[in-house]
Design a protein around this motif. Sequence first.
Motif, PDB file in Angstrom:
ATOM      1  N   LEU A  48      -3.691   6.086   3.451  1.00 50.63           N
ATOM      2  CA  LEU A  48      -3.382   5.390   2.199  1.00 50.63           C
ATOM      3  C   LEU A  48      -4.660   5.261   1.387  1.00 50.63           C
ATOM      4  O   LEU A  48      -5.755   5.218   1.945  1.00 50.63           O
ATOM      5  N   TRP A  68       0.837  -1.196   0.000  1.00 49.49           N
ATOM      6  CA  TRP A  68       0.000   0.000   0.000  1.00 49.49           C
ATOM      7  C   TRP A  68       0.873   1.247   0.000  1.00 49.49           C
ATOM      8  O   TRP A  68       1.934   1.281   0.623  1.00 49.49           O
ATOM      9  N   ASP A  69       0.418   2.265  -0.719  1.00 47.92           N
ATOM     10  CA  ASP A  69       1.156   3.527  -0.799  1.00 47.92           C
ATOM     11  C   ASP A  69       0.816   4.379   0.428  1.00 47.92           C
ATOM     12  O   ASP A  69      -0.192   5.080   0.457  1.00 47.92           O
ATOM     13  N   VAL A  70       1.684   4.336   1.447  1.00 45.50           N
ATOM     14  CA  VAL A  70       1.388   4.919   2.751  1.00 45.50           C
ATOM     15  C   VAL A  70       2.009   6.307   2.874  1.00 45.50           C
ATOM     16  O   VAL A  70       3.177   6.517   2.516  1.00 45.50           O
ATOM     17  N   ASN A 128       7.634   7.841   3.922  1.00 47.58           N
ATOM     18  CA  ASN A 128       6.507   7.496   3.061  1.00 47.58           C
ATOM     19  C   ASN A 128       6.954   6.469   2.029  1.00 47.58           C
ATOM     20  O   ASN A 128       8.096   6.485   1.553  1.00 47.58           O
TER      21      ASN A 128
END
Length: 602
Positions: A138, A117-119, A164
């Motif tokens: 996210l 996941w793009d956190v 990130n």
Amino acid sequence: MNQDVIFGINGPVVTVQNSRSFSMMEQVYVGNSRLVGEVIKISDQITTIQVYEETTGLRPGEPVYGTGAPMNILLGPGILDNIFDGIERPLKALEAADGAFIAKGTTVSLLDDQKEWDVTLTCKAGDRLSSGQIYATLPETPIITHKCMVPPGVEGEVIEVKPNGLYRLHDTIAVLKDGKGRTHELTLCQKWPIRNSRPIARREPPDVPLITGQRIIDTMFPIAKGGTAAIPGGFGTGKTMTQHQLAKWCDADIIIYVGCGERGNEMSQVLDEFSELVDPKSGRPMTDRTVLIANTSNMPVAAREASIYTGITLAEYYRDMGYHVAMMADSTSRWAEALREISGRLEEMPAEEGFPAYLPSRLADFYERAGRVQTLCGQEGSVSVIGAVSPQGGDFSEPVTQNTKRFTRCFWALDKSLAYARHYPAINWMTSYSEYFTDLDPWFEKNLGKDFIQYRTRINSILHEESQLMEIVKLIGADVLPDDQKLVIEIARVIRVGFLQQNAFHPDDTFVPLTKQKLMMKVILYLNKKARQLISASIPISRIIELGLFDKLATMKYDIPNDKLEMFDDYIKDIDTSIATLLDPNAAKTGAALPMPAGAKA
């Protein structure tokens, strides 16, 4: 060596003798297949467990393993656009592991722990975080942002923060140090026991409506955001269809749909419909903000009992992020039947119609988890619960319906005769009610004006007057009624057919904004006042009916698009012009209109 072994098996109920290993409500694994179970009763000699999977083939002497934790589920990204069973096992993952039929003891990750996941981290080293505060976000789906929150009971100073980037479900992205020097690793997920409600800062009053676009609900029997409603009805009256409409069109951010003990073909229909439906607010597929819990009637009965707790826990989790959540439970009668079956196997003393004596308290525990709240992170969120009830034979006096009425403030009673007449939603306006008027009327008055409330009151009065007149008509016929009472019956028909009845397959009628609902009532009542003026001038109602205005208003829901509400002004003018011809045939040529009756509004 494990000393705890199965002593007895009675369907989903398993007993262990002379054990001191387990605590009440603890999650356990039963047998060599490690079936998921929960401790529900402990005595000096016997520990009783309900098993959430099929117990066929289980034998006495097989081991039972404790977990030391209550029955809980995993909360994190990946819940949306997913289909779970009653204990949050993803059905797609189960199908990949075992095929079309779920095998016993299959172990799969409750959420996808391999997906990255793009956190984006929202905290930094040195920050102090308390329970419920957001430390990362996210994109869970293209329209819903998932907010990672500090688990309840945890607080402290941030001593480490990752940059990130892409992370998996169980990766540590921040570390807290509490006042006692203990460290807490924060990941993208957390666990929570399904039978415990999640903590909040405070409850808010239910003074904002949950707008559904269904006229009989929004206007006649509204529900508040964070409210509770029951939809009771016999077989074929449209409970599931009504819940589908509410799920598709209500102004909640997230939908949790729990199919609790329903037929498999109904759940298949839900999956097909939701996968094809486009969210009107975002233009994206509806599944981007929907969670489905499919616990069909042929699945283990104990999992049916757990499914609504799983659903309400998921709803509370997204509520805590600041979202408005609507949960559909279809149906709580099947859930109550699961309680009754398990109670019978436990040899408990039955209460009314065989249901356990604790049925009311279980219903109360469930419905009282609804509400509009101030969350721990300082945002507003809500959980609205709409539960279908399936009384046997359509008998609303049975225990599940009667006890549900005690804990819900909306009662949308479905009527078999309306459903068989193809009048949908088949909500009976005489036996249904809403207790939210006092709370919601200030909102309606502020956003739609006082006349909206006046129109609703007058519409309701006409429908009740018609109901009384129909008792007379059944005895002696309609011909003996005076014209003013015949007008009541004609206007009530327009209200029933043109306003209360709604077509889910018509593009302009499947969802109707509140402004259009108000204007529809305004035009119907305007015709009523004009017609009364003519009757007082001794013009027979038969001549008024010949104008065709009643039939025209009955179809205006189709003829006036939702984005062309100025057409209602043309209907007002048409009523004036048509009725003027009855008093003065030359009025139609000159375009003159009758003066409005005293107190009428344009």
